[in-house]
Design a protein around this motif. Structure first.
Motif, short mmCIF file in Angstrom:
data_model
loop_
_atom_site.label_atom_id
_atom_site.label_comp_id
_atom_site.label_asym_id
_atom_site.label_seq_id
_atom_site.Cartn_x
_atom_site.Cartn_y
_atom_site.Cartn_z
N VAL A 1 -6.22 -3.40 -5.81
CA VAL A 1 -6.31 -2.41 -4.43
C VAL A 1 -7.24 -2.60 -3.43
O VAL A 1 -6.93 -2.59 -2.37
CB VAL A 1 -6.60 -0.96 -5.18
CG1 VAL A 1 -6.63 0.24 -4.21
CG2 VAL A 1 -5.39 -0.54 -6.14
N GLN B 1 -6.49 -3.44 0.44
CA GLN B 1 -7.03 -2.66 1.62
C GLN B 1 -7.96 -3.46 2.54
O GLN B 1 -7.82 -3.24 3.86
CB GLN B 1 -7.91 -1.59 0.92
CG GLN B 1 -7.31 -0.54 0.12
CD GLN B 1 -8.06 0.41 -0.40
OE1 GLN B 1 -9.24 0.01 -0.88
NE2 GLN B 1 -7.39 1.75 -0.60
N VAL C 1 0.57 -0.96 -8.54
CA VAL C 1 0.18 -2.06 -7.56
C VAL C 1 0.77 -3.29 -7.70
O VAL C 1 1.19 -3.74 -8.76
CB VAL C 1 -1.14 -2.18 -7.87
CG1 VAL C 1 -1.80 -3.28 -6.91
CG2 VAL C 1 -2.13 -0.95 -7.73
N TYR D 1 11.70 -0.72 3.52
CA TYR D 1 10.84 0.27 4.28
C TYR D 1 11.20 0.27 5.80
O TYR D 1 11.25 1.27 6.49
CB TYR D 1 9.62 0.16 4.06
CG TYR D 1 8.92 0.68 2.74
CD1 TYR D 1 9.02 2.07 2.48
CD2 TYR D 1 8.20 0.16 2.07
CE1 TYR D 1 8.65 2.46 1.33
CE2 TYR D 1 7.52 0.57 0.84
CZ TYR D 1 7.85 1.92 0.39
OH TYR D 1 7.27 2.36 -0.83
N MET E 1 2.40 1.52 -3.44
CA MET E 1 1.38 2.16 -4.32
C MET E 1 1.11 3.77 -4.30
O MET E 1 0.88 4.28 -5.34
CB MET E 1 -0.06 1.40 -4.13
CG MET E 1 -1.30 1.78 -4.89
SD MET E 1 -2.55 1.10 -4.56
CE MET E 1 -3.11 1.07 -2.92
N ASP E 2 1.11 4.11 -2.94
CA ASP E 2 0.99 5.50 -2.73
C ASP E 2 2.19 6.30 -3.39
O ASP E 2 2.13 7.26 -3.76
CB ASP E 2 0.84 5.89 -1.37
CG ASP E 2 -0.42 5.46 -0.73
OD1 ASP E 2 -1.59 5.00 -1.51
OD2 ASP E 2 -0.66 5.46 0.49
N GLU E 3 3.37 5.82 -2.95
CA GLU E 3 4.79 6.41 -3.48
C GLU E 3 5.21 6.41 -4.92
O GLU E 3 5.70 6.96 -5.37
CB GLU E 3 5.57 6.07 -2.52
CG GLU E 3 5.49 6.64 -0.99
CD GLU E 3 6.65 5.99 -0.24
OE1 GLU E 3 6.54 6.54 1.00
OE2 GLU E 3 7.21 5.07 -0.27
N HIS E 4 4.79 5.33 -5.48
CA HIS E 4 5.11 4.95 -6.76
C HIS E 4 4.12 4.61 -7.88
O HIS E 4 4.43 4.34 -9.16
CB HIS E 4 6.26 3.84 -6.73
CG HIS E 4 7.42 4.06 -5.97
ND1 HIS E 4 7.54 3.75 -4.59
CD2 HIS E 4 8.65 4.39 -6.60
CE1 HIS E 4 8.68 4.00 -4.28
NE2 HIS E 4 9.43 4.72 -5.29
N ARG E 5 2.89 4.65 -7.48
CA ARG E 5 1.86 4.44 -8.33
C ARG E 5 1.80 3.19 -9.00
O ARG E 5 1.17 3.21 -10.27
CB ARG E 5 1.44 5.72 -9.28
CG ARG E 5 1.51 7.06 -8.39
CD ARG E 5 2.03 8.03 -9.54
NE ARG E 5 3.29 8.05 -9.91
CZ ARG E 5 4.66 8.22 -9.24
NH1 ARG E 5 4.39 8.41 -7.90
NH2 ARG E 5 5.79 7.93 -9.62
N ILE F 1 0.91 -1.25 0.06
CA ILE F 1 0.09 0.23 -0.02
C ILE F 1 0.73 1.21 -0.03
O ILE F 1 0.48 2.14 -0.90
CB ILE F 1 -1.00 -0.04 1.28
CG1 ILE F 1 -2.01 -1.32 0.99
CG2 ILE F 1 -1.84 1.38 1.28
CD1 ILE F 1 -2.81 -1.41 2.17
N ARG F 2 1.85 1.24 0.84
CA ARG F 2 2.69 2.56 0.57
C ARG F 2 3.54 2.63 -0.42
O ARG F 2 3.47 3.63 -1.01
CB ARG F 2 4.10 2.36 1.92
CG ARG F 2 4.85 3.47 1.96
CD ARG F 2 5.78 3.07 3.38
NE ARG F 2 6.63 4.29 3.19
CZ ARG F 2 7.53 4.28 4.39
NH1 ARG F 2 7.62 3.59 5.33
NH2 ARG F 2 8.70 5.28 4.18
N GLU G 1 -5.30 -5.42 4.51
CA GLU G 1 -4.83 -4.43 5.89
C GLU G 1 -5.86 -4.29 6.68
O GLU G 1 -5.28 -4.44 8.09
CB GLU G 1 -4.52 -2.94 5.17
CG GLU G 1 -4.15 -2.10 6.14
CD GLU G 1 -3.94 -0.64 5.52
OE1 GLU G 1 -2.63 -0.13 5.53
OE2 GLU G 1 -4.60 -0.20 4.81
#
Length: 308
Positions: free
Chosen positions: A295, A299, A258, A271, A252-256, A249-250, A302
């Motif tokens: 995605v 989620q 999945v 990380y 995906m947020d930082e590098h777009r 998830i991180r 998570e």
């Protein structure tokens, strides 16, 4: 002309920068089939087609089966994939989209693999998901690309399932003269057949897979992968499912992009800033990819793992 593409090699500002360390991401998630598998499987399929194979048969409910389907479609060779019952409907649909004939059989890879092998005829080629030297030679090309880009890694972080990626990366390292570059082999708890084999100093077989990272779900690593633990510098690490999903998830947020938890395992140790990674100035991370997770599923995992 190859069936795979040359993937980007990206210096990640989000993951690097600590103590002057550069984290290089080899973006195998961008392969046409969605994972690194297309490199080795594409190479194997091309070779078997050259030898006269008229059909490819594979046993995989995920990335390997999809890579065979993708390769077969491009080569004009029919593909049969036998997937275990645990295979998601999404994965089945992706394989069918690539024109593969998909059979669902058995509770695990073992049963699916047995049926697939029984179907292999005289003019068929069986494409193993991870245990074939042709695959390793194909996977090694990702390291050739790193060398051609002028980047010399001090260590390589990668995820281990059956060990095909690891065998390929080590082959690539050694043919580029990087025999001393260590491999950081990462698994999730419950799919850690390599880590347990290293600890026992013999190749063990897990009684079952107890991890959501099903792409790491080989109950036993390839013999060649275990053999490398005695011949190449290596460090084995195991992370939790929760850490792997959080890393996905991180990322995906930082590098777009999945990726699935099997890939998130290797991202998680970076990380986390694991102390054993601190001494490497150029850290190469194989972003192996994977298409079996969405995605929404990441989620959901998570939330479920946080509550457990």
């Amino acid at each position: 002309m190859t069936l795979h593409i040359e993937t980007p090699l990206i210096a990640s500002s989000a993951m690097g920068g600590k103590n002057g360390q550069t984290v290089w991401l080899k973006m195998e998630a961008l392969q046409p089939s969605g994972s690194f598998k297309l490199r080795g499987i594409g190479h194997a399929c091309e070779e078997y087609a050259r030898r006269g194979a008229k059909r490819f048969i594979s046993s995989s409910g995920g990335n390997a089966g999809l890579a065979v389907a993708c390769a077969g479609r491009q080569l004009g060779v029919p593909v049969v994939v036998v997937a275990p019952e645990t295979t998601s409907e999404r994965a089945r649909e992706l394989m069918r989209r690539e024109q593969a004939e998909v059979f669902v059989h058995g509770a695990s890879f073992t049963e699916a693999n047995a049926l697939a092998l029984s179907m292999v005829g005289e003019r068929d080629a069986f494409i193993h998901p991870f245990d074939d030297p042709l695959l390793w030679t194909g996977h090694a090309t990702m390291i050739d690309e790193v060398a051609h880009a002028g980047v010399t890694p001090d260590a390589v972080v990668l995820s281990v399932g059956g060990g095909g990626l690891m065998c390929g990366v080590i082959e690539g390292l050694r043919r580029n003269g990087w025999d001393k570059v260590p491999v950081i082999a990462v698994e999730t708890d419950g799919a850690d057949s390599l880590a347990q084999s290293i600890e026992a100093d013999t190749r063990i077989e897990l009684p079952r897979i107890a991890s959501i990272a099903t792409s790491l779900g080989a109950r036993q690593v390839a013999q060649a992968a275990f053999d490398w633990t005695h011949k190449h510098p290596m460090n084995s690490m195991v992370v939790s499912d929760q850490a792997a999903v959080a890393a996905c998830i991180r990322f995906m947020d930082e590098h777009r992009v999945v990726v699935e938890p099997a890939c998130g395992a290797s991202l998680a140790v970076v990380y986390a800033g694991h102390p054993e990674l601190a001494g490497f100035r150029n850290l190469l991370v194989i972003v192996c990819g994977g298409v079996t997770a969405t995605v929404a599923q990441l989620q959901d995992w998570e939330r479920t793992l946080a509550a457990s």
